[in-house]
Scaffold this motif. Sequence first.
Motif, PDB file in Angstrom:
ATOM      1  N   LEU A  20       0.814  -1.221   0.000  1.00  0.00           N
ATOM      2  CA  LEU A  20       0.000   0.000   0.000  1.00  0.00           C
ATOM      3  C   LEU A  20       0.842   1.263   0.000  1.00  0.00           C
ATOM      4  CD1 LEU A  20      -2.911  -0.980   2.392  1.00  0.00           C
ATOM      5  CD2 LEU A  20      -3.146  -0.071   0.078  1.00  0.00           C
ATOM      6  N   ARG A  21       2.042   1.182   0.525  1.00  0.00           N
ATOM      7  CA  ARG A  21       2.890   2.370   0.570  1.00  0.00           C
ATOM      8  C   ARG A  21       3.179   2.896  -0.825  1.00  0.00           C
ATOM      9  NH1 ARG A  21       7.719   0.365   2.756  1.00  0.00           N
ATOM     10  NH2 ARG A  21       8.550   2.439   2.376  1.00  0.00           N
ATOM     11  N   ALA A  24       0.107   4.709  -2.179  1.00  0.00           N
ATOM     12  CA  ALA A  24      -0.014   6.055  -1.617  1.00  0.00           C
ATOM     13  C   ALA A  24       0.983   7.012  -2.265  1.00  0.00           C
ATOM     14  CB  ALA A  24       0.204   5.998  -0.106  1.00  0.00           C
ATOM     15  N   LEU A  27      -0.222   8.226  -5.651  1.00  0.00           N
ATOM     16  CA  LEU A  27      -1.176   9.338  -5.612  1.00  0.00           C
ATOM     17  C   LEU A  27      -0.442  10.678  -5.561  1.00  0.00           C
ATOM     18  CD1 LEU A  27      -3.844   8.018  -3.074  1.00  0.00           C
ATOM     19  CD2 LEU A  27      -4.099   8.235  -5.553  1.00  0.00           C
ATOM     20  N   LEU A  57      -4.241  12.639   0.285  1.00  0.00           N
ATOM     21  CA  LEU A  57      -4.675  11.347   0.816  1.00  0.00           C
ATOM     22  C   LEU A  57      -3.462  10.452   1.049  1.00  0.00           C
ATOM     23  CD1 LEU A  57      -7.661   9.200  -0.448  1.00  0.00           C
ATOM     24  CD2 LEU A  57      -5.458   8.147  -0.003  1.00  0.00           C
ATOM     25  N   GLY A  58      -2.549  10.439   0.068  1.00  0.00           N
ATOM     26  CA  GLY A  58      -1.352   9.613   0.209  1.00  0.00           C
ATOM     27  C   GLY A  58      -0.478  10.051   1.365  1.00  0.00           C
ATOM     28  N   PHE A  61      -2.117   9.151   4.642  1.00  0.00           N
ATOM     29  CA  PHE A  61      -1.983   7.711   4.812  1.00  0.00           C
ATOM     30  C   PHE A  61      -0.628   7.374   5.436  1.00  0.00           C
ATOM     31  CE2 PHE A  61      -0.303   3.712   3.160  1.00  0.00           C
ATOM     32  CZ  PHE A  61      -1.301   2.814   3.505  1.00  0.00           C
ATOM     33  N   PHE A  62       0.433   7.998   4.953  1.00  0.00           N
ATOM     34  CA  PHE A  62       1.761   7.737   5.510  1.00  0.00           C
ATOM     35  C   PHE A  62       1.847   8.155   6.977  1.00  0.00           C
ATOM     36  CE2 PHE A  62       3.365   8.091   0.984  1.00  0.00           C
ATOM     37  CZ  PHE A  62       3.647   6.741   0.872  1.00  0.00           C
ATOM     38  N   LEU A 274      -8.994   6.228   6.582  1.00  0.00           N
ATOM     39  CA  LEU A 274      -7.644   5.736   6.322  1.00  0.00           C
ATOM     40  C   LEU A 274      -7.129   4.882   7.478  1.00  0.00           C
ATOM     41  CD1 LEU A 274      -5.943   8.839   4.660  1.00  0.00           C
ATOM     42  CD2 LEU A 274      -6.419   6.632   3.578  1.00  0.00           C
ATOM     43  N   TYR A 309       9.379   8.163  -3.395  1.00  0.00           N
ATOM     44  CA  TYR A 309       8.789   9.395  -2.886  1.00  0.00           C
ATOM     45  C   TYR A 309       9.802  10.539  -2.897  1.00  0.00           C
ATOM     46  CZ  TYR A 309       6.124  12.435   0.254  1.00  0.00           C
ATOM     47  OH  TYR A 309       5.443  13.492   0.806  1.00  0.00           O
ATOM     48  N   SER A 382       5.905   5.435   6.901  1.00  0.00           N
ATOM     49  CA  SER A 382       5.977   6.505   5.958  1.00  0.00           C
ATOM     50  C   SER A 382       6.852   6.099   4.813  1.00  0.00           C
ATOM     51  CB  SER A 382       6.585   7.720   6.625  1.00  0.00           C
ATOM     52  OG  SER A 382       7.950   7.478   6.770  1.00  0.00           O
TER      53      SER A 382
END
Length: 409
Positions: A20-21, A24, A27, A57-58, A61-62, A274, A309, A382
């Motif tokens: 999922l990271r 995110a 996004l 949102l991403g 989420f982190f 989330l 990221y 994160s």
Amino acid sequence: MTELLDRSGAFPCLPSLTGLRFAAALLVYFTHLSVEGYLAPGPAAAVFRYAFGLGWLGVEFFFILSGFVLTWSARPGDSRTHFWRRRLVKVFPTHLTTWLAALLLALAAGELLTTARLLPSFFLLNAWFPDLDVMRAVNLPSWSLSVELAFYLAFPWLRALTGRIRPERLWAWAWGVAVTIALLPFLADHAFPSDPRLPGLEMTLTQNWFLMALPAVRALDFVLGILLARIVLSGRWAGPGLPGAAALVAAGAAAQLALVPTVYGLSAALALPLALFVAAAARADMTGAPSPFRGPAAVWLGETSFAFYMTHHLVLHYVRLALGETRVWSVPEVAALGVLLLAVTIGVSWLVHRLVEAPAMRRWSRPAARGERPERVPAGASPADARLTSRPPRRAEQGLAVRRSPARR
């Protein structure tokens, strides 16, 4: 009430959270693509930017995931010094590598850099300054890493404080934190001046900074993750399954988009969905329930997501300048270019992960001890964290029975 352990007595790994990271981070990538200036002005461009406006949102989420997995992987008897050592070794080698690359690219592009902008970003203090030029200086995504660093420094005390909450009261505390997050936009809307507004947004810089970047405020997301982890670990999970939690996130994202560009379109509608989604994904891994995020490709991408990221904006921004600062493209052209640059960014992030992040963790994540086997380092939540793996067993919470995880039998 139960606490799920595998056959070795360790908490099971959570590959879905690793997968999922990357989702995110993706996004955030597409949000930055939509605002970087590639698109020709027009209605189609406005729709494209609106559709890919879920980067926040991403990031949120982190923040939530970080609190969840640091609590999940917390080690009994672990000292603050050892914990901070692992976190700093995880964060700073990749941060300094991308910071230096960003500095060299900025100098080559003739961009203005001052000491007042360089130093806060170098030391990851930039999120504490309500100044866009400081927060976004050098490598733009580092502002959120600055927030994460504050979380890491505070985690030993936050864990101790939340650890005093009796298990039967955890849900009440989680709801209380989620409601507080939802009410923050009302505070920002009424407590701060409404002018001058940021371009294209119905909020001021101070309101935006307070809701998005101020570490002391964003710590509520982190604490919400801590509480949800304790709920799952204590066997008190009573939330939805992964499909239901995903539906709640979709509803929250729709509400967020509907509220943009106001202060209410940042975190109010997303924090609780989330948090439930993170916990539901963890629970799916623990029980062996189906999850589309634990496949080998998803996990591999998740393992490189911190490097992704930290490098994605460098690729998007400086390719944009190289192609021509005033040149624009149609939506289909930008979509194709976005896919191409995505592949380039994944390749760059793999190199950074392989050559910088992973070696640094192997070399410096813990003090050397004679005759001691290398430690398996659990991921954080994160983009600053690696894949979450099993951790050593700890004493079950008071009154909890222990059984094996069905997923690991």
